[in-house]
Structure formats: structure tokens, C-alpha cells
Design a protein around this motif. Structure first.
Motif, PDB file in Angstrom:
ATOM      1  N   PRO A  87      29.624  82.380   8.222  1.00 26.93           N
ATOM      2  CA  PRO A  87      30.973  82.038   8.686  1.00 26.93           C
ATOM      3  C   PRO A  87      32.039  82.755   7.865  1.00 26.93           C
ATOM      4  N   LYS A  88      33.139  83.072   8.510  1.00 28.65           N
ATOM      5  CA  LYS A  88      34.260  83.696   7.804  1.00 28.65           C
ATOM      6  C   LYS A  88      35.194  82.609   7.300  1.00 28.65           C
ATOM      7  N   ARG A  89      35.879  82.895   6.230  1.00 28.04           N
ATOM      8  CA  ARG A  89      36.829  81.961   5.637  1.00 28.04           C
ATOM      9  C   ARG A  89      38.252  82.370   5.996  1.00 28.04           C
ATOM     10  N   ILE A  90      39.091  81.387   6.234  1.00 29.74           N
ATOM     11  CA  ILE A  90      40.508  81.638   6.474  1.00 29.74           C
ATOM     12  C   ILE A  90      41.196  81.706   5.117  1.00 29.74           C
ATOM     13  N   THR A  91      41.919  82.802   4.882  1.00 30.80           N
ATOM     14  CA  THR A  91      42.640  82.988   3.631  1.00 30.80           C
ATOM     15  C   THR A  91      44.066  83.416   3.932  1.00 30.80           C
ATOM     16  N   ALA A  92      44.853  83.582   2.904  1.00 30.75           N
ATOM     17  CA  ALA A  92      46.230  84.046   3.090  1.00 30.75           C
ATOM     18  C   ALA A  92      46.259  85.439   3.703  1.00 30.75           C
ATOM     19  N   GLU A  93      45.242  86.252   3.435  1.00 33.59           N
ATOM     20  CA  GLU A  93      45.192  87.613   3.962  1.00 33.59           C
ATOM     21  C   GLU A  93      44.912  87.657   5.458  1.00 33.59           C
ATOM     22  N   ASN A  94      44.232  86.639   5.999  1.00 30.17           N
ATOM     23  CA  ASN A  94      43.958  86.605   7.426  1.00 30.17           C
ATOM     24  C   ASN A  94      44.601  85.355   8.039  1.00 30.17           C
ATOM     25  N   ASP A  95      45.886  85.312   7.932  1.00 26.14           N
ATOM     26  CA  ASP A  95      46.705  84.190   8.377  1.00 26.14           C
ATOM     27  C   ASP A  95      46.662  84.054   9.899  1.00 26.14           C
ATOM     28  N   PHE A  96      46.174  82.920  10.369  1.00 19.88           N
ATOM     29  CA  PHE A  96      46.127  82.640  11.799  1.00 19.88           C
ATOM     30  C   PHE A  96      47.135  81.549  12.180  1.00 19.88           C
ATOM     31  N   ASP A 125      50.177  79.554  13.803  1.00 21.23           N
ATOM     32  CA  ASP A 125      50.719  79.612  15.161  1.00 21.23           C
ATOM     33  C   ASP A 125      51.885  80.589  15.243  1.00 21.23           C
ATOM     34  N   GLU A 126      52.751  80.529  14.251  1.00 16.48           N
ATOM     35  CA  GLU A 126      53.935  81.401  14.263  1.00 16.48           C
ATOM     36  C   GLU A 126      53.537  82.878  14.239  1.00 16.48           C
ATOM     37  N   ARG A 127      52.616  83.231  13.365  1.00 19.44           N
ATOM     38  CA  ARG A 127      52.188  84.624  13.256  1.00 19.44           C
ATOM     39  C   ARG A 127      51.465  85.074  14.514  1.00 19.44           C
ATOM     40  N   MET A 128      50.573  84.245  15.042  1.00 18.59           N
ATOM     41  CA  MET A 128      49.818  84.623  16.235  1.00 18.59           C
ATOM     42  C   MET A 128      50.740  84.728  17.455  1.00 18.59           C
ATOM     43  N   ARG A 129      51.736  83.858  17.544  1.00 19.20           N
ATOM     44  CA  ARG A 129      52.706  83.930  18.640  1.00 19.20           C
ATOM     45  C   ARG A 129      53.478  85.251  18.573  1.00 19.20           C
ATOM     46  N   LYS A 130      53.838  85.660  17.357  1.00 18.61           N
ATOM     47  CA  LYS A 130      54.574  86.911  17.173  1.00 18.61           C
ATOM     48  C   LYS A 130      53.699  88.111  17.549  1.00 18.61           C
ATOM     49  N   ILE A 131      52.459  88.118  17.087  1.00 18.16           N
ATOM     50  CA  ILE A 131      51.535  89.200  17.417  1.00 18.16           C
ATOM     51  C   ILE A 131      51.337  89.274  18.929  1.00 18.16           C
ATOM     52  N   PHE A 132      51.096  88.121  19.549  1.00 18.33           N
ATOM     53  CA  PHE A 132      50.895  88.072  20.997  1.00 18.33           C
ATOM     54  C   PHE A 132      52.111  88.628  21.731  1.00 18.33           C
ATOM     55  N   ALA A 133      53.299  88.173  21.363  1.00 20.06           N
ATOM     56  CA  ALA A 133      54.523  88.613  22.042  1.00 20.06           C
ATOM     57  C   ALA A 133      54.733  90.115  21.892  1.00 20.06           C
ATOM     58  N   GLU A 134      54.524  90.630  20.692  1.00 19.82           N
ATOM     59  CA  GLU A 134      54.702  92.073  20.446  1.00 19.82           C
ATOM     60  C   GLU A 134      53.702  92.900  21.243  1.00 19.82           C
ATOM     61  N   ARG A 135      52.453  92.475  21.245  1.00 13.81           N
ATOM     62  CA  ARG A 135      51.427  93.220  21.971  1.00 13.81           C
ATOM     63  C   ARG A 135      51.669  93.180  23.468  1.00 13.81           C
ATOM     64  N   LEU A 184      44.488  91.771  22.651  1.00 11.36           N
ATOM     65  CA  LEU A 184      45.698  90.966  22.756  1.00 11.36           C
ATOM     66  C   LEU A 184      45.913  90.052  21.546  1.00 11.36           C
ATOM     67  N   PHE A 185      44.821  89.591  20.932  1.00  6.16           N
ATOM     68  CA  PHE A 185      44.947  88.567  19.907  1.00  6.16           C
ATOM     69  C   PHE A 185      44.478  88.908  18.502  1.00  6.16           C
ATOM     70  N   ALA A 186      43.465  89.741  18.349  1.00  7.37           N
ATOM     71  CA  ALA A 186      42.825  89.920  17.044  1.00  7.37           C
ATOM     72  C   ALA A 186      43.783  90.540  16.013  1.00  7.37           C
ATOM     73  N   PRO A 187      44.033  89.834  14.916  1.00  8.42           N
ATOM     74  CA  PRO A 187      44.915  90.371  13.875  1.00  8.42           C
ATOM     75  C   PRO A 187      44.432  91.706  13.326  1.00  8.42           C
ATOM     76  N   GLU A 188      43.119  91.940  13.293  1.00  7.57           N
ATOM     77  CA  GLU A 188      42.585  93.204  12.767  1.00  7.57           C
ATOM     78  C   GLU A 188      43.019  94.382  13.624  1.00  7.57           C
ATOM     79  N   ALA A 189      43.384  94.130  14.875  1.00  4.24           N
ATOM     80  CA  ALA A 189      43.757  95.205  15.790  1.00  4.24           C
ATOM     81  C   ALA A 189      45.262  95.435  15.792  1.00  4.24           C
ATOM     82  N   GLU A 190      45.960  94.920  14.775  1.00  6.63           N
ATOM     83  CA  GLU A 190      47.416  95.064  14.744  1.00  6.63           C
ATOM     84  C   GLU A 190      47.831  96.512  14.889  1.00  6.63           C
ATOM     85  N   MET A 191      48.879  96.719  15.670  1.00  8.82           N
ATOM     86  CA  MET A 191      49.368  98.065  15.937  1.00  8.82           C
ATOM     87  C   MET A 191      50.328  98.498  14.872  1.00  8.82           C
TER      88      MET A 191
END
Length: 90
Positions: free
Chosen positions: A7-16, A18-28, A83-90
Motif C-alpha cells: 500500500p502507498k502512504r499519503i504524505t505532504a508530498e502527495n496531497d490529495f 479536496d481543494e488541491r484535487m478540485r483545482k487540478i481537475f478544473a485546470e485539466r 484527469l485526476f492523477a497528481p503524478e500526471a500534473e501538467m
């Protein structure tokens, strides 16, 4: 089916958050629409939603329902990761 080695761990570096994911989604969503040279009205018509609803998604004010997300993936011909994966940030 893919089997995870561990399993992967959620850390500050991979912030999921709601606010961040909403922003990523909207931008993409906005970037993909522009890349395809569609207007907000074009996409809204394809999805059978009001333009104001779609505009709110792009502006990060509202989030689409699960059915709308699947329709977006189909209409834009993209994967959920695109559309969603933070690793795929543009």
C-alpha cells in the motif's frame, strides 16, 4: 487486475486534499477543452448539462457527479488518470 506490491502512504508530498484535487481537475478540464478547441457550450451540449454547470466545474466551484465524470472521460476520450492523477500534473 493489477495487484499492488504494498500500500502507498499519503504524505505532504502527495496531497490529495479536496481543494488541491478540485483545482487540478478544473485546470485539466479547462486545458483539455482548449486543446480540443471546444467551447464550454460545446462540451456542455455533449454532456447534456447546462453551460453554467460545466463552467462551474472548470472554475472549481462545483464537482461533477460520477455519471458526469464517466461521460467526460468518454467525450474527451481520456483516462481517469489523465484527469485526476497528481503524478500526471501538467
Amino acid at each position: 487486475m493489477r495487484i499492488l506490491s504494498s500500500p502507498k502512504r499519503i504524505t505532504a508530498e502527495n496531497d490529495f486534499s479536496d481543494e488541491r484535487m478540485r483545482k487540478i481537475f478544473a485546470e485539466r478540464l479547462r486545458d483539455l477543452r482548449a486543446e480540443l478547441k471546444f467551447t464550454q457550450g460545446d462540451i456542455a451540449d455533449m454532456l447534456h448539462v447546462p453551460v453554467s454547470t460545466y463552467a462551474n466545474w472548470e472554475q472549481g466551484r462545483r464537482e461533477p457527479g460520477i455519471g458526469d465524470i464517466f461521460r467526460l472521460l468518454y467525450v474527451l476520450d481520456i483516462t481517469a488518470d489523465e484527469l485526476f492523477a497528481p503524478e500526471a500534473e501538467m
